[in-house]
Design an enzyme around this catalytic site. Structure first.
Site, PDB file in Angstrom:
ATOM      1  CE  LYS A   1      -4.444  -1.501   2.591  1.00 28.93           C
ATOM      2  NZ  LYS A   1      -5.037  -1.032   3.718  1.00 28.93           N
TER       3      LYS A   1
ATOM      4  CG  ASP B   1      -7.747   0.713   3.770  1.00 32.37           C
ATOM      5  OD1 ASP B   1      -8.921   0.739   3.722  1.00 32.37           O
ATOM      6  OD2 ASP B   1      -6.635   0.967   4.105  1.00 32.37           O
TER       7      ASP B   1
ATOM      8  N   GLY C   1      -4.011   2.206  18.596  1.00 33.36           N
ATOM      9  CA  GLY C   1      -3.650   1.866  17.248  1.00 33.36           C
ATOM     10  C   GLY C   1      -2.282   3.019  16.489  1.00 33.36           C
TER      11      GLY C   1
ATOM     12  NE  ARG D   1       4.118  -2.843  20.212  1.00 38.27           N
ATOM     13  CZ  ARG D   1       4.450  -4.309  19.839  1.00 38.27           C
ATOM     14  NH1 ARG D   1       4.020  -5.140  20.590  1.00 38.27           N
ATOM     15  NH2 ARG D   1       3.971  -3.710  18.643  1.00 38.27           N
TER      16      ARG D   1
HETATM   17  P1  NAP Z   1       0.349  -2.216  11.376  1.00 39.62           P
HETATM   18  O1  NAP Z   1       0.547  -1.056  10.223  1.00 39.62           O
HETATM   19  O2  NAP Z   1       1.077  -4.012  11.189  1.00 39.62           O
HETATM   20  O3  NAP Z   1      -0.038  -1.550  12.824  1.00 39.62           O
HETATM   21  C1  NAP Z   1      -0.018  -2.652  13.864  1.00 39.62           C
HETATM   22  C2  NAP Z   1      -0.782  -2.350  14.885  1.00 39.62           C
HETATM   23  O4  NAP Z   1      -0.384  -3.453  16.287  1.00 39.62           O
HETATM   24  C3  NAP Z   1       0.701  -1.384  15.703  1.00 39.62           C
HETATM   25  O5  NAP Z   1      -0.299   0.321  16.226  1.00 39.62           O
HETATM   26  C4  NAP Z   1       1.574  -1.951  16.503  1.00 39.62           C
HETATM   27  O6  NAP Z   1       1.992  -0.679  17.029  1.00 39.62           O
HETATM   28  C5  NAP Z   1      -0.093  -2.371  17.367  1.00 39.62           C
HETATM   29  N1  NAP Z   1       0.380  -3.890  17.861  1.00 39.62           N
HETATM   30  C6  NAP Z   1       0.230  -5.434  17.078  1.00 39.62           C
HETATM   31  N2  NAP Z   1       0.909  -6.034  17.791  1.00 39.62           N
HETATM   32  C7  NAP Z   1       1.054  -5.299  19.691  1.00 39.62           C
HETATM   33  C8  NAP Z   1       1.022  -5.799  20.654  1.00 39.62           C
HETATM   34  N3  NAP Z   1       1.061  -6.891  20.763  1.00 39.62           N
HETATM   35  N4  NAP Z   1       1.105  -4.665  21.385  1.00 39.62           N
HETATM   36  C9  NAP Z   1       0.516  -3.256  21.269  1.00 39.62           C
HETATM   37  N5  NAP Z   1       0.467  -2.814  19.969  1.00 39.62           N
HETATM   38  C10 NAP Z   1       0.460  -4.318  19.352  1.00 39.62           C
HETATM   39  O7  NAP Z   1      -0.703  -2.895  10.641  1.00 39.62           O
HETATM   40  P2  NAP Z   1      -2.820  -2.676   9.855  1.00 39.62           P
HETATM   41  O8  NAP Z   1      -2.859  -2.131   8.744  1.00 39.62           O
HETATM   42  O9  NAP Z   1      -2.867  -1.408  11.084  1.00 39.62           O
HETATM   43  O10 NAP Z   1      -3.546  -3.557  10.253  1.00 39.62           O
HETATM   44  C11 NAP Z   1      -4.159  -3.819  11.707  1.00 39.62           C
HETATM   45  C12 NAP Z   1      -5.009  -4.473  12.258  1.00 39.62           C
HETATM   46  O11 NAP Z   1      -6.633  -3.448  11.366  1.00 39.62           O
HETATM   47  C13 NAP Z   1      -4.893  -5.641  11.338  1.00 39.62           C
HETATM   48  O12 NAP Z   1      -6.181  -6.375  12.616  1.00 39.62           O
HETATM   49  C14 NAP Z   1      -5.406  -5.300  10.307  1.00 39.62           C
HETATM   50  O13 NAP Z   1      -6.451  -7.074   9.856  1.00 39.62           O
HETATM   51  C15 NAP Z   1      -7.089  -4.708  10.651  1.00 39.62           C
HETATM   52  N6  NAP Z   1      -7.564  -3.750   9.427  1.00 39.62           N
HETATM   53  C16 NAP Z   1      -8.877  -4.217   9.052  1.00 39.62           C
HETATM   54  C17 NAP Z   1      -8.973  -3.511   7.815  1.00 39.62           C
HETATM   55  C18 NAP Z   1     -10.179  -3.293   7.909  1.00 39.62           C
HETATM   56  O14 NAP Z   1     -11.062  -2.975   6.000  1.00 39.62           O
HETATM   57  N7  NAP Z   1     -11.326  -3.725   8.076  1.00 39.62           N
HETATM   58  C19 NAP Z   1      -8.726  -2.275   7.399  1.00 39.62           C
HETATM   59  C20 NAP Z   1      -6.969  -2.680   7.052  1.00 39.62           C
HETATM   60  C21 NAP Z   1      -6.086  -2.812   8.554  1.00 39.62           C
HETATM   61  P3  NAP Z   1       3.108  -0.902  16.935  1.00 39.62           P
HETATM   62  O15 NAP Z   1       3.357   0.521  16.360  1.00 39.62           O
HETATM   63  O16 NAP Z   1       3.757  -0.242  18.765  1.00 39.62           O
HETATM   64  O17 NAP Z   1       4.411  -1.591  16.709  1.00 39.62           O
END
Ligand code: NAP
Length: 287
Positions: A71, A107, A131, A156
């Protein structure tokens, strides 16, 4: 609709793509809207994104969606960015027009459309985003656009929350405050909380970023953008506190509807939106 010489091609670029729901949604939208197009998943190997975009353009694709991990990188191959993609720094929808690549990000709009459909109002509300990953960026920009009063961003890794706060400050007048998980008690009252971390996603369904349920006191809505499982631990805890809840399936669905509307320069009537959402919901949760 039969595939013939006039069929336009669309598809998802990502890796992996095996579990995507996008073909299900997009091909149903095309069928109901009587548009002669077909949507396919395309697994793009590392280092091959430029080949994929140029190939799609060369083969007269109508457009593409883009998912993890491309992306952000895909911005390099866009000639024009829409306002959301520019602010967020990520593209999830490409349209090929007159030899140019147009990049969009649907999104955040998808999330807002899903929330509004559930009756969530945003104006002058205080929202908390748990997040600060890619999805949180889209959520924060979308919240600022619908004129919430204040945005808390909790992460975090605090530096990533600060980056999003700077984006909001650059483009909007919305008050934005960055905090960590130890400061949650001091943030109340919160009207709407968006859970945008990957915590609680299948298979780690018992995990939750909120350990003390008093966090939910006096909240109006708890929204988790995860849709697998249907009800995350975060949403269960909020429900136990009497809070209205919404999961991420609608966000996924409405970002797709918005992309469809961009590609076809059309609006999908609400009646069709609702019929296909019901089919999608059943496909995801009842099979
Ligand atoms: P990403 O860029 O990898 O971000 C992950 C986030 O989760 C970061 O803020 C990370 O914190 C936090 N995190 C992960 N493990 C953690 C832990 N053990 N403790 C504390 N914080 C933690 O992922 P993303 O693309 O934003 O996606 C995040 C979620 O949204 C996923 O589950 C994805 O499937 C979902 N999503 C859904 C849609 C939808 O259309 N419904 C669209 C996009 C994403 P750090 O920065 O500290 O690592």
């Amino acid at each position: 609709m039969e595939v013939n010489g006039k069929t336009r091609t669309l598809g998802l670029f990502g890796n992996p793509v095996a579990h995507t729901y996008s073909p299900f949604i997009q091909n149903l939208l095309a069928q109901y809207m009587e548009i002669n197009s077909v949507y396919m998943p395309f697994k793009v190997d590392e280092g091959k994104l430029s080949d994929a975009v140029n190939g799609a353009k060369a083969m007269n694709f109508l457009g593409n969606n883009v998912t993890v991990p491309y992306k952000v990188d895909v911005i390099n191959y866009m000639d024009v960015l829409d306002e959301n993609a520019e602010m967020i720094g990520a593209v999830n929808t490409i349209k090929y027009t007159n030899g140019l690549t147009y990049g969009y990000n649907t999104d955040g709009e998808g999330l807002i459309m899903s929330c509004k459909k559930s009756g969530i109002a945003f104006k002058d509300k205080t929202v908390c985003i748990l997040g600060a990953g890619g999805a949180a960026k889209a959520v924060a920009v979308a919240c600022a656009k619908v004129q919430v009063k204040k945005i808390y961003i909790i992460n975090r890794t605090i530096e990533k929350a600060k980056v999003i706060a700077e984006i909001i400050k650059k483009y909007f007048n919305t008050e934005v405050i960055v905090a960590d998980y130890n400061q949650l008690e001091a943030l109340k009252p919160i009207d709407i909380c968006f859970q945008t971390t990957s915590i609680g996603m299948h298979p780690n369904v018992e995990a939750c970023p909120i350990t003390d349920n008093s966090f939910f006191e006096n909240m109006e809505w708890a929204v988790d953008i995860i849709y697998n499982p249907c009800e995350t631990r975060f949403l269960k805890q909020a429900k136990e506190m009497g809070i209205s809840t919404l999961n991420g399936l609608g966000m996924l669905y409405f970002q797709a509807v918005k992309a469809f509307e961009i590609w076809n320069d059309t609006l999908v009537p609400e009646e069709i939106v609702d019929i296909i959402y019901q089919k999608f919901y059943n496909h995801v949760y009842e099979t």
